[in-house]
Write an enzyme that holds these catalytic residues in place. Structure first.
Site, mmCIF file in Angstrom:
data_model
loop_
_atom_site.group_PDB
_atom_site.id
_atom_site.type_symbol
_atom_site.label_atom_id
_atom_site.label_comp_id
_atom_site.label_asym_id
_atom_site.label_seq_id
_atom_site.Cartn_x
_atom_site.Cartn_y
_atom_site.Cartn_z
ATOM 1 N N ARG A 94 0.910 -1.204 -0.045
ATOM 2 C CA ARG A 94 0.031 0.034 0.209
ATOM 3 C C ARG A 94 0.692 1.371 -0.158
ATOM 4 N NH1 ARG A 94 -5.137 -1.815 3.920
ATOM 5 N NH2 ARG A 94 -6.543 -2.461 1.993
ATOM 6 N N LYS B 151 -17.438 -16.559 4.095
ATOM 7 C CA LYS B 151 -18.784 -16.263 4.150
ATOM 8 C C LYS B 151 -19.767 -15.394 2.988
ATOM 9 C CE LYS B 151 -17.875 -14.185 7.392
ATOM 10 N NZ LYS B 151 -17.465 -12.575 8.544
ATOM 11 N N GLY C 285 -9.409 -8.111 -0.074
ATOM 12 C CA GLY C 285 -8.243 -7.792 1.076
ATOM 13 C C GLY C 285 -7.248 -9.223 0.986
ATOM 14 N N GLY D 277 -12.355 -4.024 0.820
ATOM 15 C CA GLY D 277 -14.480 -3.766 1.479
ATOM 16 C C GLY D 277 -15.049 -3.402 0.487
HETATM 17 P P1 ADP Z 1 -11.609 -11.337 0.261
HETATM 18 O O1 ADP Z 1 -10.768 -10.757 1.821
HETATM 19 O O2 ADP Z 1 -11.006 -11.727 -1.515
HETATM 20 O O3 ADP Z 1 -12.600 -10.929 -0.260
HETATM 21 P P2 ADP Z 1 -12.557 -13.352 1.879
HETATM 22 O O4 ADP Z 1 -12.376 -12.512 3.330
HETATM 23 O O5 ADP Z 1 -14.743 -13.939 1.179
HETATM 24 O O6 ADP Z 1 -12.284 -13.050 0.136
HETATM 25 O O7 ADP Z 1 -12.313 -14.784 2.104
HETATM 26 C C1 ADP Z 1 -10.969 -15.595 3.042
HETATM 27 C C2 ADP Z 1 -11.285 -16.051 3.442
HETATM 28 O O8 ADP Z 1 -12.198 -17.123 3.227
HETATM 29 C C3 ADP Z 1 -9.530 -17.051 4.085
HETATM 30 O O9 ADP Z 1 -9.653 -16.845 5.102
HETATM 31 C C4 ADP Z 1 -9.897 -18.746 3.594
HETATM 32 O O10 ADP Z 1 -8.931 -19.398 4.554
HETATM 33 C C5 ADP Z 1 -11.391 -18.992 4.047
HETATM 34 N N1 ADP Z 1 -12.004 -19.831 3.183
HETATM 35 C C6 ADP Z 1 -11.540 -19.918 1.632
HETATM 36 N N2 ADP Z 1 -11.828 -21.298 1.181
HETATM 37 C C7 ADP Z 1 -12.370 -22.281 2.545
HETATM 38 C C8 ADP Z 1 -12.953 -23.247 2.727
HETATM 39 N N3 ADP Z 1 -13.547 -24.388 2.578
HETATM 40 N N4 ADP Z 1 -13.866 -23.397 3.992
HETATM 41 C C9 ADP Z 1 -13.334 -22.333 5.183
HETATM 42 N N5 ADP Z 1 -12.904 -21.167 5.218
HETATM 43 C C10 ADP Z 1 -12.143 -20.832 3.632
HETATM 44 MG MG MG Z 2 -11.427 -11.265 3.888
#
Ligand code: ADP
Ligand code: MG
Length: 400
Positions: A41, A207, A357, A380
């Site tokens: 960043r 999620k 993120g 976000g």
């Molecule tokens: P981003 O920040 O890129 O939007 P998220 O915050 O939605 O991504 O998701 C990231 C999290 O999802 C990570 O901590 C990862 O461990 C979790 N994750 C990925 N695949 C699985 C899975 N099959 N079961 C549970 N958690 C998962």
């Molecule tokens: Mg995330």
């Protein structure tokens, strides 16, 4: 006005000579025991700061770092280490002011010459005790605005927040966006709103309920959506499959069923995966087809058959938006899928935009920092922008 229709003033629209230019950057980097773990960043903020220096501005930089809700948080979240790194990257002196208001700050600004650079202490020091920064206290925004002549917002990561250090100042001073926000708007906006087809979306992460509005928006635009991570589990469950101990979201099952009914041909789900009997690294790894997951196993990554299937779509795509790791990529046992997706994306030649993120962190950690067209600096903020929401930190900036 919809964000995509607006043309915001940029730093290039101002004469900066001898002006006190306040630049709001997002220098919110992970720091442990005073050591910066990832300076991405800071690097992303350099272009705008350099431009201001080259154009003989007096450069006053504001940023937040972490959250501050106690005196201990202040010590932990000092921007001092960032000032050292920033100075190295700019190859120029950065004067660090260890306060967010007061005589030291005011005198330092008073004595500035063109090309001087000041970094002000973490704006969120103002959050303790009464959340002045995060609640956009009007007196605070007015005070900071009084320290400058022009305000440039280049902090994309906080653009979805209405804080004193972005919206507060911009509502008073002449304002524009910096090069980083300009680039984010171009890639997340123009490029993804008018994608070269086929347009592929890859979504993973834990999620699903956070991401329902994004999925709803993207499914209408994309030709295909590949799903991995916890999100895929919810869809597999909605199809009636027995996903054993895998994490899924009960409340989103009906959403997933409706999506599958409506967009059956667009939504591509994993066919095999790796798992363990707990959400933990280092345990015995199980491999199976999704139709045949052993009892007690939770799926934590996608498998090679899924990678092969996903690669066919990736290799045909001209534009890809990727959000969310397809497995628990922070565990070495389950980084395979996300790494393979990165490698396939790199080789595909498609325009690849990464938002989120954890996805951005994974891409950088696995060495793909320079392999994609754009890795968003906003977690976000990037998702809210793609949803079509107005980002207050950008909305408040003057139109051309
Ligand atoms: P981003 O920040 O890129 O939007 P998220 O915050 O939605 O991504 O998701 C990231 C999290 O999802 C990570 O901590 C990862 O461990 C979790 N994750 C990925 N695949 C699985 C899975 N099959 N079961 C549970 N958690 C998962
Ligand atoms: Mg995330």
């Amino acid at each position: 006005m919809k964000m995509e229709d607006s043309m915001k003033k940029t730093i290039k629209d101002f004469d900066l000579l001898n002006k006190r230019v306040i630049i709001r950057c997002d220098l919110n980097v992970p720091i442990k025991d005073g050591v910066i773990l990832d300076d991405n960043r800071i690097r992303s903020s350099v272009k705008t700061i350099k431009y201001a220096i080259d154009n003989n501005a007096k450069v006053i930089i504001l940023s937040h770092l972490g959250r501050v809700s106690s005196e201990e948080d202040k010590i932990k979240n000092s921007l001092y280490p960032v000032s050292i790194r920033l100075s190295e990257l700019l190859n120029t002196k950065v004067e660090f002011i260890d306060e967010t208001r007061g005589h030291v700050l005011e005198n330092a600004i008073e004595n500035m010459k063109p090309k001087d650079v000041i970094l002000v202490q973490n704006t969120r020091y103002e959050d303790y005790p009464d959340k002045k920064e995060s609640k956009n206290d009007p007196e605070l925004g007015k005070y900071w605005a009084s320290l400058g002549d022009i305000f440039i917002n280049d902090a994309f990561g906080t653009a979805h927040r209405c804080h004193a250090s972005n919206v507060g100042i911009a509502s008073i001073l002449p304002s524009g966006i910096g090069f980083l926000i300009e680039q984010e708007l171009k890639m997340l906006g123009d490029t993804l709103n008018n994608p070269k087809k086929p347009y592929l979306v890859i979504m993973g992460g834990a999620k699903i309920n956070d991401k329902i509005p994004v999925i709803e928006k993207l499914v209408t635009k994309a030709d295909y959506i590949l799903l991995g991570g916890g999100i895929a589990n919810t869809f597999l469950k909605a199809k009636g499959m027995d996903i054993k101990s895998s994490v899924y979201d009960k409340d989103s099952i009906s959403f997933a069923s409706n999506m599958l009914k409506k967009y059956e041909d667009k939504i591509i789900l994993p066919i095999d995966g790796y798992g363990s009997n707990a959400y933990q690294d280092g345990l015995e790894v199980s491999y199976s087809d999704m139709t045949n997951i052993p009892d007690g196993i939770m799926i934590l990554d996608i498998g090679p058959k899924t990678i092969k299937l996903f690669s066919e779509y990736i290799n045909k795509a001209k534009t890809v938006f990727w959000n969310g790791p397809v497995g628990v990529s922070e565990f070495s046992n389950f980084e395979y899928g996300t790494k393979q997706v990165c490698q396939t994306l790199k080789e595909s030649g498609a325009i690849v935009v990464v938002g989120g993120g954890d996805s951005a962190a994974a891409a950088i950690k696995f060495g793909y920092k320079d392999s994609f067209s754009h890795i968003s600096t906003g977690g976000g903020a990037s998702l809210e922008f793609i949803e079509g929401k107005t980002l207050p930190g950008i909305d408040i900036i003057e139109e051309k």
